[in-house]
Motif scaffolding. Structure first.
Motif, short mmCIF file in Angstrom:
data_model
loop_
_atom_site.label_atom_id
_atom_site.label_comp_id
_atom_site.label_asym_id
_atom_site.label_seq_id
_atom_site.Cartn_x
_atom_site.Cartn_y
_atom_site.Cartn_z
N UNK A 9 0.83 -1.20 0.00
CA UNK A 9 0.00 0.00 0.00
C UNK A 9 0.86 1.26 0.00
N UNK A 10 1.96 1.24 0.77
CA UNK A 10 2.86 2.39 0.80
C UNK A 10 3.52 2.60 -0.56
N UNK A 11 3.89 1.50 -1.21
CA UNK A 11 4.51 1.61 -2.53
C UNK A 11 3.52 2.16 -3.55
N UNK A 12 2.26 1.71 -3.45
CA UNK A 12 1.23 2.23 -4.37
C UNK A 12 0.99 3.72 -4.13
N UNK A 13 0.97 4.13 -2.86
CA UNK A 13 0.79 5.55 -2.55
C UNK A 13 1.96 6.38 -3.07
N UNK A 14 3.18 5.84 -2.91
CA UNK A 14 4.35 6.57 -3.40
C UNK A 14 4.32 6.69 -4.92
N UNK A 15 3.91 5.62 -5.59
CA UNK A 15 3.83 5.67 -7.05
C UNK A 15 2.76 6.66 -7.51
N UNK A 16 1.64 6.69 -6.78
CA UNK A 16 0.58 7.64 -7.11
C UNK A 16 1.07 9.07 -6.91
N UNK A 17 1.83 9.30 -5.85
CA UNK A 17 2.37 10.65 -5.61
C UNK A 17 3.34 11.05 -6.71
N UNK A 18 4.17 10.09 -7.15
CA UNK A 18 5.09 10.40 -8.24
C UNK A 18 4.34 10.75 -9.52
N UNK A 19 3.26 10.00 -9.79
CA UNK A 19 2.48 10.29 -11.00
C UNK A 19 1.86 11.68 -10.93
N UNK A 20 1.37 12.06 -9.75
CA UNK A 20 0.77 13.39 -9.60
C UNK A 20 1.83 14.47 -9.78
N UNK A 21 3.00 14.26 -9.19
CA UNK A 21 4.08 15.24 -9.33
C UNK A 21 4.52 15.37 -10.79
N UNK A 22 4.62 14.23 -11.47
CA UNK A 22 5.01 14.28 -12.88
C UNK A 22 3.95 15.00 -13.72
N UNK A 23 2.66 14.76 -13.40
CA UNK A 23 1.59 15.43 -14.14
C UNK A 23 1.64 16.94 -13.91
N UNK A 24 1.87 17.36 -12.66
CA UNK A 24 1.97 18.79 -12.38
C UNK A 24 3.19 19.40 -13.06
N UNK A 25 4.30 18.66 -13.07
CA UNK A 25 5.50 19.17 -13.72
C UNK A 25 5.29 19.31 -15.22
N UNK A 26 4.62 18.33 -15.82
CA UNK A 26 4.33 18.41 -17.25
C UNK A 26 3.40 19.59 -17.54
N UNK A 27 2.41 19.79 -16.67
CA UNK A 27 1.50 20.92 -16.85
C UNK A 27 2.25 22.25 -16.73
N UNK A 59 5.41 22.77 -17.42
CA UNK A 59 6.21 22.96 -18.64
C UNK A 59 5.33 23.42 -19.81
N UNK A 60 4.12 22.88 -19.90
CA UNK A 60 3.21 23.30 -20.97
C UNK A 60 2.85 24.78 -20.82
N UNK A 61 2.60 25.22 -19.58
CA UNK A 61 2.28 26.63 -19.38
C UNK A 61 3.46 27.52 -19.74
N UNK A 62 4.67 27.06 -19.41
CA UNK A 62 5.86 27.84 -19.77
C UNK A 62 6.01 27.94 -21.28
N UNK A 63 5.78 26.82 -21.99
CA UNK A 63 5.88 26.86 -23.45
C UNK A 63 4.82 27.78 -24.05
N UNK A 64 3.60 27.70 -23.51
CA UNK A 64 2.54 28.57 -24.01
C UNK A 64 2.88 30.04 -23.78
#
Length: 207
Positions: free
Chosen positions: A163-181, A183-188
Protein backbone atom coordinates in the motif's frame (compact mmCIF):
# COMPACT_ATOMS: atom_id res chain seq x y z
CA UNK A 1 7.88 -6.66 45.19
CA UNK A 2 4.30 -6.67 43.89
CA UNK A 3 3.11 -8.54 40.82
CA UNK A 4 3.25 -5.47 38.55
CA UNK A 5 6.89 -4.88 39.44
CA UNK A 6 7.64 -8.55 38.77
CA UNK A 7 6.00 -8.34 35.37
CA UNK A 8 7.98 -5.24 34.47
CA UNK A 9 11.13 -7.04 35.56
CA UNK A 10 10.64 -9.79 32.98
CA UNK A 11 11.80 -7.39 30.24
CA UNK A 12 15.20 -6.82 31.87
CA UNK A 13 18.11 -8.59 30.12
CA UNK A 14 19.12 -11.79 31.91
CA UNK A 15 21.92 -13.46 29.97
CA UNK A 16 23.03 -15.40 33.02
CA UNK A 17 19.65 -17.13 33.22
CA UNK A 18 19.84 -17.99 29.53
CA UNK A 19 23.34 -19.43 29.97
CA UNK A 20 22.13 -21.53 32.89
CA UNK A 21 19.36 -22.89 30.69
CA UNK A 22 21.85 -23.80 27.97
CA UNK A 23 24.12 -25.53 30.49
CA UNK A 24 21.15 -27.43 31.90
CA UNK A 25 20.24 -28.60 28.40
CA UNK A 26 23.77 -29.87 27.83
CA UNK A 27 23.75 -31.76 31.14
CA UNK A 28 20.37 -33.35 30.37
CA UNK A 29 20.59 -34.14 26.68
CA UNK A 30 24.22 -35.22 26.33
CA UNK A 31 23.98 -38.20 28.74
CA UNK A 32 20.55 -39.02 27.33
CA UNK A 33 21.99 -39.13 23.82
CA UNK A 34 24.84 -41.40 24.95
CA UNK A 35 22.52 -43.83 26.77
CA UNK A 36 20.02 -43.93 23.92
CA UNK A 37 22.79 -44.54 21.41
CA UNK A 38 24.05 -47.48 23.47
CA UNK A 39 20.50 -48.81 23.70
CA UNK A 40 19.98 -48.46 19.95
CA UNK A 41 23.22 -50.32 19.20
CA UNK A 42 22.27 -53.10 21.62
CA UNK A 43 18.83 -53.45 20.04
CA UNK A 44 20.33 -53.52 16.55
CA UNK A 45 22.77 -56.27 17.49
CA UNK A 46 19.93 -58.23 19.09
CA UNK A 47 17.78 -57.78 15.99
CA UNK A 48 20.59 -58.88 13.67
CA UNK A 49 21.01 -61.94 15.88
CA UNK A 50 17.54 -63.12 14.94
CA UNK A 51 15.22 -61.34 17.36
CA UNK A 52 12.86 -59.61 14.97
CA UNK A 53 10.98 -57.85 17.75
CA UNK A 54 14.12 -55.93 18.67
CA UNK A 55 13.77 -53.80 15.54
CA UNK A 56 10.95 -51.90 17.21
CA UNK A 57 13.15 -51.14 20.20
CA UNK A 58 15.97 -50.10 17.89
CA UNK A 59 13.68 -47.70 16.01
CA UNK A 60 12.39 -46.19 19.24
CA UNK A 61 15.84 -45.74 20.78
CA UNK A 62 17.26 -44.37 17.54
CA UNK A 63 14.45 -41.84 17.08
CA UNK A 64 14.59 -40.52 20.63
CA UNK A 65 18.39 -40.58 20.51
CA UNK A 66 18.37 -38.52 17.34
CA UNK A 67 16.13 -35.90 18.96
CA UNK A 68 18.21 -35.77 22.13
CA UNK A 69 21.41 -35.55 20.09
CA UNK A 70 20.02 -32.60 18.16
CA UNK A 71 19.09 -30.85 21.43
CA UNK A 72 22.54 -31.52 22.90
CA UNK A 73 24.28 -30.24 19.77
CA UNK A 74 22.13 -27.09 19.75
CA UNK A 75 23.07 -26.41 23.38
CA UNK A 76 26.78 -26.93 22.69
CA UNK A 77 26.63 -24.59 19.69
CA UNK A 78 24.86 -21.89 21.69
CA UNK A 79 27.41 -22.15 24.48
CA UNK A 80 29.99 -20.75 22.04
CA UNK A 81 27.62 -18.49 20.07
CA UNK A 82 26.62 -14.86 20.36
CA UNK A 83 22.99 -13.84 20.93
CA UNK A 84 20.89 -12.69 18.00
CA UNK A 85 17.80 -10.51 17.65
CA UNK A 86 14.36 -11.45 16.35
CA UNK A 87 11.52 -9.05 15.64
CA UNK A 88 8.06 -10.24 14.69
CA UNK A 89 4.45 -10.80 15.56
CA UNK A 90 3.33 -13.24 18.21
CA UNK A 91 1.81 -16.01 16.10
CA UNK A 92 0.76 -18.26 18.98
CA UNK A 93 0.91 -18.64 22.76
CA UNK A 94 0.24 -21.95 24.49
CA UNK A 95 0.88 -24.04 27.59
CA UNK A 96 1.63 -27.74 27.82
CA UNK A 97 2.85 -30.25 30.38
CA UNK A 98 6.59 -30.86 30.05
CA UNK A 99 7.68 -34.36 31.09
CA UNK A 100 11.28 -33.27 31.68
CA UNK A 101 10.48 -30.57 34.22
CA UNK A 102 7.23 -32.15 35.47
CA UNK A 103 5.08 -29.02 35.32
CA UNK A 104 3.28 -26.90 32.77
CA UNK A 105 5.60 -25.00 30.45
CA UNK A 106 4.78 -21.83 28.52
CA UNK A 107 5.63 -21.30 24.86
CA UNK A 108 5.49 -18.43 22.38
CA UNK A 109 5.84 -18.63 18.60
CA UNK A 110 7.46 -15.56 17.00
CA UNK A 111 8.87 -15.39 13.45
CA UNK A 112 8.73 -19.20 13.15
CA UNK A 113 10.78 -19.63 16.31
CA UNK A 114 9.44 -21.32 19.44
CA UNK A 115 10.51 -19.79 22.75
CA UNK A 116 9.91 -21.39 26.12
CA UNK A 117 9.39 -18.56 28.57
CA UNK A 118 8.70 -18.20 32.30
CA UNK A 119 5.10 -17.83 33.39
CA UNK A 120 5.36 -14.15 34.34
CA UNK A 121 6.94 -13.34 30.99
CA UNK A 122 4.26 -15.38 29.24
CA UNK A 123 1.54 -13.40 31.01
CA UNK A 124 3.12 -10.06 30.11
CA UNK A 125 3.76 -10.79 26.44
CA UNK A 126 1.08 -9.52 24.04
CA UNK A 127 -1.48 -11.86 22.59
CA UNK A 128 -1.51 -13.11 19.03
CA UNK A 129 -0.77 -10.33 16.56
CA UNK A 130 1.29 -8.20 18.95
CA UNK A 131 4.77 -7.14 17.87
CA UNK A 132 7.80 -7.95 20.03
CA UNK A 133 11.58 -7.66 19.98
CA UNK A 134 13.46 -10.69 21.38
CA UNK A 135 17.16 -11.10 22.15
CA UNK A 136 18.09 -14.79 22.30
CA UNK A 137 20.59 -17.50 21.43
CA UNK A 138 20.24 -18.81 17.87
CA UNK A 139 19.99 -22.60 18.23
CA UNK A 140 18.17 -23.31 21.49
CA UNK A 141 16.22 -20.02 21.38
CA UNK A 142 17.20 -19.42 25.00
CA UNK A 143 15.67 -16.03 25.70
CA UNK A 144 17.75 -13.21 27.17
CA UNK A 145 15.37 -10.26 26.98
CA UNK A 146 12.29 -9.02 25.19
CA UNK A 147 10.13 -5.93 24.88
CA UNK A 148 6.96 -4.97 23.02
CA UNK A 149 7.28 -2.83 19.91
CA UNK A 150 5.34 0.39 19.44
CA UNK A 151 3.55 1.37 16.26
CA UNK A 152 6.48 3.49 15.10
CA UNK A 153 9.00 0.67 15.68
CA UNK A 154 7.37 -2.34 14.16
CA UNK A 155 8.22 -3.25 10.57
CA UNK A 156 5.52 -2.94 7.97
CA UNK A 157 3.59 -5.99 6.89
CA UNK A 158 3.61 -7.06 3.24
CA UNK A 159 0.17 -5.54 2.72
CA UNK A 160 1.25 -2.25 4.31
CA UNK A 161 4.44 -2.20 2.22
CA UNK A 162 2.44 -2.74 -0.98
CA UNK A 163 0.00 0.00 0.00
CA UNK A 164 2.86 2.39 0.80
CA UNK A 165 4.51 1.61 -2.53
CA UNK A 166 1.23 2.23 -4.37
CA UNK A 167 0.79 5.55 -2.55
CA UNK A 168 4.35 6.57 -3.40
CA UNK A 169 3.83 5.67 -7.05
CA UNK A 170 0.58 7.64 -7.11
CA UNK A 171 2.37 10.65 -5.61
CA UNK A 172 5.09 10.40 -8.24
CA UNK A 173 2.48 10.29 -11.00
CA UNK A 174 0.77 13.39 -9.60
CA UNK A 175 4.08 15.24 -9.33
CA UNK A 176 5.01 14.28 -12.88
CA UNK A 177 1.59 15.43 -14.14
CA UNK A 178 1.97 18.79 -12.38
CA UNK A 179 5.50 19.17 -13.72
CA UNK A 180 4.33 18.41 -17.25
CA UNK A 181 1.50 20.92 -16.85
CA UNK A 182 3.96 23.57 -15.64
CA UNK A 183 6.21 22.96 -18.64
CA UNK A 184 3.21 23.30 -20.97
CA UNK A 185 2.28 26.63 -19.38
CA UNK A 186 5.86 27.84 -19.77
CA UNK A 187 5.88 26.86 -23.45
CA UNK A 188 2.54 28.57 -24.01
CA UNK A 189 3.84 31.72 -22.33
CA UNK A 190 6.96 31.73 -24.52
CA UNK A 191 4.92 31.18 -27.67
CA UNK A 192 2.55 33.97 -26.65
CA UNK A 193 5.42 36.41 -26.25
CA UNK A 194 6.82 35.43 -29.63
CA UNK A 195 3.49 36.17 -31.34
CA UNK A 196 3.30 39.68 -29.96
CA UNK A 197 4.59 42.24 -32.52
CA UNK A 198 6.24 44.94 -30.61
CA UNK A 199 5.90 48.38 -32.37
CA UNK A 200 9.06 50.08 -33.57
CA UNK A 201 9.43 53.82 -33.47
CA UNK A 202 11.71 55.67 -35.90
CA UNK A 203 13.04 59.19 -35.63
CA UNK A 204 10.05 61.34 -36.62
CA UNK A 205 10.62 64.81 -38.07
CA UNK A 206 8.08 67.51 -38.74
CA UNK A 207 8.29 68.91 -42.24
Amino acid sequence: MNRLQELRGTQAPDQERARRGILRSMLIWTPAFALLTVGAVYMMVDALGGNGGAWFGFSLFALIGLLSGFSALSAFRDWFSEPIETTGQVARKWRKFDLLIFFRAHYVLVARRVFRVPRLMFDEMPDRGGWVYINHYPHTNALISWRPLGEEERPRTEEEAERAEADAERSRDIEEAWEERRRERDREAVQGRERVDLPTFGDGRDD
